[in-house]
Design an enzyme around this catalytic site. Structure first.
Site, mmCIF file in Angstrom:
data_model
loop_
_atom_site.group_PDB
_atom_site.id
_atom_site.type_symbol
_atom_site.label_atom_id
_atom_site.label_comp_id
_atom_site.label_asym_id
_atom_site.label_seq_id
_atom_site.Cartn_x
_atom_site.Cartn_y
_atom_site.Cartn_z
ATOM 1 N N LYS A 1 -7.888 9.105 -4.535
ATOM 2 C CA LYS A 1 -6.976 10.218 -4.794
ATOM 3 C C LYS A 1 -5.619 9.677 -5.234
ATOM 4 C CE LYS A 1 -6.343 10.082 0.092
ATOM 5 N NZ LYS A 1 -7.022 8.811 0.019
ATOM 6 N N TYR B 1 -1.253 13.808 0.639
ATOM 7 C CA TYR B 1 -1.663 13.939 2.041
ATOM 8 C C TYR B 1 -1.006 15.148 2.685
ATOM 9 C CZ TYR B 1 -3.414 9.132 1.648
ATOM 10 O OH TYR B 1 -4.099 8.006 1.281
#
Length: 409
Positions: free
Chosen positions: A177, A262
């Protein structure tokens, strides 16, 4: 077995105590004609939350017990998934440590543009020459039956190309990611993997981590009532002007594209909802030599349909790693929270107690086990999930650049 029995006993004691107290209050109410709102509204949930016996104490014990290894479970000794790492930067080294304790997969190959790194990894991890590729001959991996999956660990802007090439070679893919640097790239990656009939996972390691699984449970199950406020921040000091993350052509952006994801993620999996709008602001440029292509910091606010607001930030200016959520009847938090750990957490009812795990091992095994069983990966770790994050991050950048509130629906 011991922990399950203990939890059952605790639940029985709590229910019995609640019943006795409720009967006593009813008796007092009749005998002394007490008329109080609190007494009328008392419930098992109210009793649990206000005596500290509840969900936080009992459920945390229940959840933590599920992460304690059962010595009676036989260690898996079947076929393992053979994985090749594409890109041998810092995070590849961390993943290699995860492979070392994995049950369901092997580090079987590498793809790198650096011959010296290829030689080093060959010796350190006993990788055969036939499983070592560079970026030019990578497509020949299609003929290698000893590689089942390619894990793309390259700079963000290269994710699309190598995910698509791996899929066209007939290999399953895990992509780090953020999934890519644009929504369009994410959509192209998903389409390529579907066309090739391979699975695409995104490296959401915290979806396997006990403390983050617990805050997800606390939020989505409304253990303390509906979540109303989330605060999430992640960042660290950046001083090396040469690292690729400071070059927009490779990274796609600054801390938002690196660690901010996140914060977006935990806001979504704690609420269990998708945000409906976002506002955002860039922080000051504290070092023009470092931050002449990407932001130094960015703050944003996500509004959710259930009424929750997430106030988040990501930065390259300082060290921060925290999560906090306030609900109608209590709070829960982690600090450290959404990095590599070890994590420390607490709720209104006391500290969280979970084992520290190797996040990479848990993620690798979780994905590999399902692929070995010919099962579909759950939506929350697939390309569709990565696409959702990119849509939100693009909106954050748009809002910070224009000063406008951006609708996400």
């Amino acid at each position: 077995m011991f922990y399950s029995a203990l939890i059952s006993i605790l639940k029985y004691i709590i229910d019995f105590a609640f019943h006795i107290i409720l009967q006593f209050l009813k008796l007092c109410r009749r005998k002394f004609k007490i008329k109080t709102t609190a007494m009328k509204k008392i419930s098992r949930r109210y009793f649990l939350l206000n005596t500290g016996l509840a969900v936080g104490a009992t459920a945390t014990a229940a959840s933590s017990s599920s992460f304690i290894p059962d010595k009676n479970i036989k260690k898996y000794d079947g076929k393992k998934l053979n994985i090749a790492l594409c890109g041998l930067g810092n995070y590849a080294g961390i993943l290699a440590e995860g492979f070392a304790t994995s049950e369901y997969c092997n580090l079987a190959g590498v793809i790198t543009g650096h011959p010296a790194k290829a030689e080093q990894w060959k010796k350190q991890y006993n990788i055969p020459d036939k499983n070592i590729y560079n970026y030019e001959n990578f497509d020949t991996i299609a003929q290698n039956k000893d590689i089942d999956l390619v894990y793309v660990v390259l700079p963000n802007s290269m994710h699309k190309e190598y995910t698509i090439r791996a899929a066209q070679a007939g290999k399953h893919v895990i992509c780090e990611k953020p999934m890519a640097t644009s929504v369009q790239d994410c959509e192209a990656m998903i389409a390529a993997c579907k066309k090739a009939n391979v699975q695409l996972a995104i490296g959401y390691r915290l979806h396997y981590e006990p403390y983050n699984l617990e805050i997800k449970r606390l939020g989505q199950e409304k253990v303390f009532g509906p979540v109303r406020l989330i605060e999430a921040s992640l960042g660290y000091n950046v001083t090396d002007a040469n690292q690729w993350r400071l070059h927009k052509a490779l990274s796609g952006g600054g801390p938002l594209m690196n660690v901010g994801i996140y914060c977006v993620q935990c806001s979504r999996y704690v609420t269990g909802e998708e945000p409906v709008s976002v506002t955002a602001q860039f922080g000051p440029v504290t070092n023009s030599a470092l931050f002449n292509e990407v932001e130094a910091s960015v703050m944003w606010q996500l509004q959710f349909p259930g009424g929750a607001v997430a106030n988040c930030s990501s930065t390259y200016n300082c060290n921060v790693d925290r999560f906090f959520a306030s609900a109608e009847n209590g709070q829960f938090e982690l600090s450290p929270a959404i990095s590599y750990g070890p994590f420390v957490g607490k709720t209104s009812n006391g500290p969280m107690q979970f084992p520290d795990i190797n996040q990479q091992t848990a993620q690798l095994d979780g994905i590999s086990k399902l692929i070995l069983e010919n099962k579909h990966l759950p939506d929350h770790i697939t390309g569709e999930e990565g696409l959702k994050d990119l849509k939100i991050m693009e909106a954050i950048y748009e809002s910070a650049g224009t000063g406008k509130k951006i609708s996400l629906v």
